[in-house]
Design an enzyme around this catalytic site. Structure first.
Site, PDB file in Angstrom:
ATOM      1  CB  SER A  19      35.315  39.423  43.791  1.00 36.59           C
ATOM      2  OG  SER A  19      34.389  40.230  43.111  1.00 36.59           O
ATOM      3  CG  HIS A 128      36.300  42.280  39.047  1.00 42.14           C
ATOM      4  ND1 HIS A 128      36.577  43.124  40.098  1.00 42.14           N
ATOM      5  CD2 HIS A 128      35.595  41.237  39.574  1.00 42.14           C
ATOM      6  CE1 HIS A 128      36.074  42.613  41.212  1.00 42.14           C
ATOM      7  NE2 HIS A 128      35.463  41.474  40.927  1.00 42.14           N
TER       8      HIS A 128
END
Length: 302
Positions: A19, A128
């Site tokens: 991430s 996400h």
């Protein structure tokens, strides 16, 4: 940390980051400099926070079900409200993301389906996931405004778990990452299948914290052939005045019980101090120059 390692000659063959960590990996591999990286992650965070206000959502970790099982549950629940897989961390540790109601329903269904643990995450948005779409434009504009260089070390991307090196590919991947799941388990497996295995894994482990050790066990499971070299950042303050570092000895023993056989810590101003000398005499450190670089504790900058 990565930059310090590279400066001292520990150059990687490949890079990856989970991430936000993907931006750190890109700085280390030369896509953009550190200050540009800070600008990007600041804007990314602000844009994602704003997206969370527009599309209110949350996340949850599902432990004990396969990716396929969790994905099927998401499909069943996502009718009017959305819930999707956000992080594919290990074979049986999956994070989901979406509308608050849908994530709540998914948690109930996962428990009924046999999940070992279902943990709501304290987050400000459904990261996400498609709910992050309002953040896309601002990040895309910022990425268009900077020079992203071709990188020195291939990056295994979060979105595809495939290596890329071209600046234009990196830009597209970072934009897609906002709304796509982090394929972390696939990234690690793909690296191994392509012939790369980690020699060392660095982690800021608290030797007295069971949660940290539980996460370390997950790391070892994610990389099955990994031989156990961990480079934990052992905080030394509180020990430097000890006449005999018994506390440190207990921490080393605890680490050894988890299969850890390499240690790295910050000696900072203790480099020539009595505490370090005691550690050397006791055999806790074989050489102060074993790794050739120093990590700082949370109390000091590099």
């Amino acid at each position: 940390i990565g930059h310090s390692m590279i400066e001292k000659g520990y150059t990687p063959d490949i890079v990856a980051g989970h991430s936000l960590g993907e931006y750190s990996a890109l700085v280390d591999s030369g896509a953009f400099d550190f200050s540009t990286g800070l600008e990007l992650v600041k804007l990314r965070a602000e844009s994602m926070q704003n997206a969370g206000k527009v599309n209110q959502g949350t996340m949850a970790a599902i432990i004990g079900l396969s990716y396929g099982d969790v994905n099927n549950l998401c499909d069943e629940i996502s009718t009017e409200k959305i819930v999707v897989v956000a992080n594919y961390n290990t074979k049986n540790q999956i994070v989901v993301s979406g509308h608050i109601e849908a994530v709540g329903n998914l948690m109930i269904s996962a428990k009924e389906f046999g999940a070992k643990m279902v943990i709501p995450l304290n987050v400000s948005g459904a990261f996400h996931s498609p709910l992050m779409s309002p953040a896309r434009e601002a990040l895309a504009d910022k990425l268009d405004s900077i020079q992203i260089s071709d990188i020195h070390y291939p990056l295994y991307t979060n979105v595809d778990a495939k290596p890329i090196t071209k600046g234009e590919e990196i830009k597209k991947s970072l934009i897609r990452q906002l709304e796509s799941p982090v394929q972390w388990h696939n990234v690690i497996q793909k690296m191994i299948n392509d012939g790369s295995e980690p020699e060392y894994i660095y982690a800021p482990i608290d030797f007295d914290n069971k949660k940290d050790w539980d996460e370390w066990e997950l790391v070892k499971k994610a990389v099955p052939r990994f031989d156990g070299h961990l480079l934990p950042n052992v905080p030394l303050w509180g020990y430097e005045d000890e006449s005999d570092p018994k506390v440190f000895e207990k921490k080393i023993e605890a680490a050894s019980s988890h299969g850890v056989n390499c240690f790295l810590w910050d000696w900072y101003w203790y480099e020539d101090g009595p505490f370090l000398q005691k550690c050397l005499e006791k055999g806790y450190l074989k050489s102060t120059n074993k790794f050739g670089f120093v990590f700082s504790s949370r109390r000091h900058s590099l």
